[in-house]
Design an enzyme around this catalytic site. Structure first.
Site, short mmCIF file in Angstrom:
data_model
loop_
_atom_site.label_atom_id
_atom_site.label_comp_id
_atom_site.label_asym_id
_atom_site.label_seq_id
_atom_site.Cartn_x
_atom_site.Cartn_y
_atom_site.Cartn_z
N ASP A 57 24.84 13.98 34.81
CA ASP A 57 25.24 15.22 35.46
C ASP A 57 24.95 15.07 36.95
O ASP A 57 24.50 14.02 37.41
CB ASP A 57 24.51 16.43 34.86
N ASP A 75 20.46 11.20 34.27
CA ASP A 75 21.24 11.95 33.29
C ASP A 75 22.69 12.05 33.78
O ASP A 75 22.93 12.08 34.98
CB ASP A 75 20.67 13.36 33.12
N ARG A 124 15.34 20.99 27.66
CA ARG A 124 16.01 21.75 28.73
C ARG A 124 17.53 21.62 28.65
O ARG A 124 18.23 21.78 29.65
CB ARG A 124 15.51 21.30 30.09
N TYR A 184 14.74 16.62 23.61
CA TYR A 184 14.72 17.15 24.99
C TYR A 184 14.99 18.65 24.99
O TYR A 184 15.94 19.13 24.37
CB TYR A 184 15.77 16.42 25.84
N GLU A 237 16.01 8.54 34.60
CA GLU A 237 15.61 9.84 35.14
C GLU A 237 14.21 10.24 34.70
O GLU A 237 13.50 10.92 35.43
CB GLU A 237 16.62 10.92 34.73
N LYS A 238 13.84 9.83 33.49
CA LYS A 238 12.55 10.25 32.95
C LYS A 238 12.00 9.16 32.03
O LYS A 238 12.77 8.32 31.53
CB LYS A 238 12.66 11.59 32.23
#
Length: 562
Positions: free
Chosen positions: A103, A101, A321, A319, A7-8
């Site tokens: 989710d 992630d 957020r 992280y 994702e990142k």
């Protein structure tokens, strides 16, 4: 070749370490038989109405509602280079691993780029919520079929499409109708934004419409076995009371006070229990934004940017957020290194870090409660504290203190509950005696901390010697008139907190139940709207669009907002 799509970038690096290392290329890592590439959040976005037909570029009431099903997506302008790199890597892959992630959004943002590439190779799923190498290796050894998580993608996609249809159609409809009445500008309507505005408007209206009412407390001063202490009358079923169980008959309150003054009092309940207060859990973004607003007056979007800088520029925190307040069991092994890093970076916390016991493993370390991300905590990196900006220093100190508290002892206290009978009238008192301050030492100057609030009626007195059956006396009693208060106007902190539990305001029982069920596995969420990563943006947008304004520390709606 097996291709991992993270994702990142930082997750990609963690996967590379978990795979044993690799060499950095342009937009990916080469790990021999594996490649690891990354996204920057969503690489694709839904097409706008004018992408389907140029006529929609001009707003026209007769075109509404606009609805394109099936919908199309386009590559975000600033992400074209990385998308090309990912698509080229997909063409050479035998197996793709979705490393978004764990989710709904994480699932979708990788799934949609695989779908965009038109690839038909098998897709696996890896679930990583902690970049600790041991945790990553454990996850890499337990790949699952990506098809198991198709529902996650569908949920995120439905939400995205719903947001767009709602926003485009209602914003155009409201704006065009308002312009017919002479309004200038745009009335933006959003699926989450507008309910948030509605909450602010309703609270302000309730506050203004409040009509004063009075209720009465009867407070007595008692002497039992040489101990003097206050106690409050407990309203009985035969008393005239309001919906909140408060005495509302002034004459009755006065009569009770007169009847008990100077009279004998018998202790009908005396109970002392050993109790403990646990340290507050490490921060998630919402709790951090709430505390930073309360203590420093920082806006939620400011806090998100400060934490972004602490994470990306200074490498000082994890992280930022996250919606989670827990840490994995494996992260406990990092305690000594992190505590030492805090002591080096923030001299004001050096003593607190040194006195912390890294062997303590409290409730925060619980892998089963870690969601897509773990709590926000300091890293083992250090920095010159003087070179951080003042906001960076303050936010780092908050995050560091909350982490240190996990390794301090619990606060231990003894709580005594007394009930006294004075001629058939019952009075009660609760008193606490601290045996061990523990972690509370770290918070002694932190006024108004929601996580550490004691009951305001509890006494700081020692009533442990009083026993059931003891006889004493009510020295004096008085009736006290109290005024009901209107619902308080929102502050940034209270609005953020309420956004996690908006279900309580919903009158439609079916919708209320759906909203609560949506959050059943999310710690800290109780039927909320928005996400920790988006709420600050939504609140900022309402200010930027002239719908909300500040009134002192409170938030109120503008005329446009109303």
């Amino acid at each position: 070749m097996r291709l991992f799509i993270a994702e990142k970038p930082e997750l990609a690096k963690a996967i590379v370490e978990g795979l044993g290392g690799g060499s950095r290329k342009d937009g990916y890592f080469d790990c021999g038989s594996d490649c690891v590439t990354w996204c920057f959040g969503h690489m694709l976005e839904l097409c706008d109405p004018e992408d389907y037909d140029e006529k929609y570029a001009k707003w026209n009431i007769n075109d509404l509602p606009i609805s394109h099903v099936p919908w199309k997506k386009k590559v975000s302008k600033d992400k074209k280079k990385q998308v090309k790199i990912i698509v080229d890597l997909i063409k050479n892959a035998n197996i793709i691993v979705n490393a978004g992630d764990p989710d709904e959004e994480g699932q979708l943002l990788v799934d949609e780029i695989i779908e965009y590439s038109k690839s038909s190779v098998p897709v696996k799923r890896v679930l990583i919520n902690d970049n600790n190498t041991k945790v990553v290796q454990k996850s890499l050894a337990n790949l699952r079929d990506n098809a198991e998580f198709h529902g996650f993608s569908q949920a995120a996609e439905a939400r995205s499409v719903g947001d767009q249809l709602y926003g485009y159609n209602l914003s155009r409809a409201y704006t065009l109708k308002a312009q017919e009445k002479g309004m200038q500008g745009v009335l933006s309507v959003g699926r989450v934004q507008t309910p948030v505005l509605g909450m602010v408007v309703r609270r302000e209206r309730e506050n203004k419409a409040h009509k004063k009412a009075y209720y009465y407390n009867v407070n007595g001063v008692f002497d039992v076995s040489g101990c003097q202490f206050p106690a409050r009358y407990q309203v009985s079923d035969s008393d005239t009371q309001d919906d909140n169980g408060r005495l509302i008959d002034e004459e009755q309150a006065r009569k009770i006070a007169t009847a008990v003054s100077g009279q004998s009092a018998k202790v009908v309940k005396a109970e002392t229990k050993n109790k403990k207060e646990l340290a507050p859990l490490p921060y998630n973004l919402l709790k951090l934004q709430t505390d930073a607003s309360r203590k420093f007056g920082y806006k939620p979007d400011q806090v998100k940017q400060i934490t972004q800088d602490l994470r990306e520029k200074h490498k000082l925190i994890t992280y930022n957020r996250s919606d989670c307040e827990y840490l994995s069991d494996e992260q406990h092994a990092d305690a000594q290194g992190i505590l030492s890093a805090i002591a080096t970076t923030a001299p004001l916390l050096a003593k607190a870090s040194t006195n912390a016991d890294p062997n303590v493993k409290g409730r925060a370390f619980n892998s089963s409660k870690v969601s897509a991300h773990h709590a926000i905590i300091p890293t083992e990196a250090t920095a010159n504290f003087a070179k951080l900006s003042e906001p960076e220093q303050k936010i780092y100190m908050l995050i560091a203190r909350q982490y240190i508290a996990q390794f301090w002892p619990d606060r231990i206290y003894e709580q005594t509950i007394l009930e006294l009978d004075v001629g058939g009238h019952i009075f009660s008192a609760i008193a606490n005696v601290t045996i061990q301050q523990g972690f509370k030492v770290l918070y002694k100057n932190d006024q108004g901390n929601e996580d550490l609030k004691s009951n305001e009626d509890d006494l700081n007195a020692d009533l442990r010697s009083i026993k059931n059956g003891d006889i004493g006396r009510c020295i004096d009693a008085k009736s006290e008139q109290k005024e009901t208060k209107p619902p308080a106007l929102y502050t940034i902190a209270t609005l953020l907190s309420d956004l996690t539990r908006v279900a309580k305001y919903i009158k439609d029982e079916r919708l209320k139940k759906l909203l609560i069920e949506k959050d059943k596995d999310k710690a800290g969420e109780h039927g909320g709207i928005g996400t920790p990563a988006t709420r600050d943006t939504i609140i900022k947008g309402l200010f930027d669009r002239g719908k909300n304004r500040k009134k002192g520390k409170s938030i109120v709606a503008t005329e446009l907002g109303h």
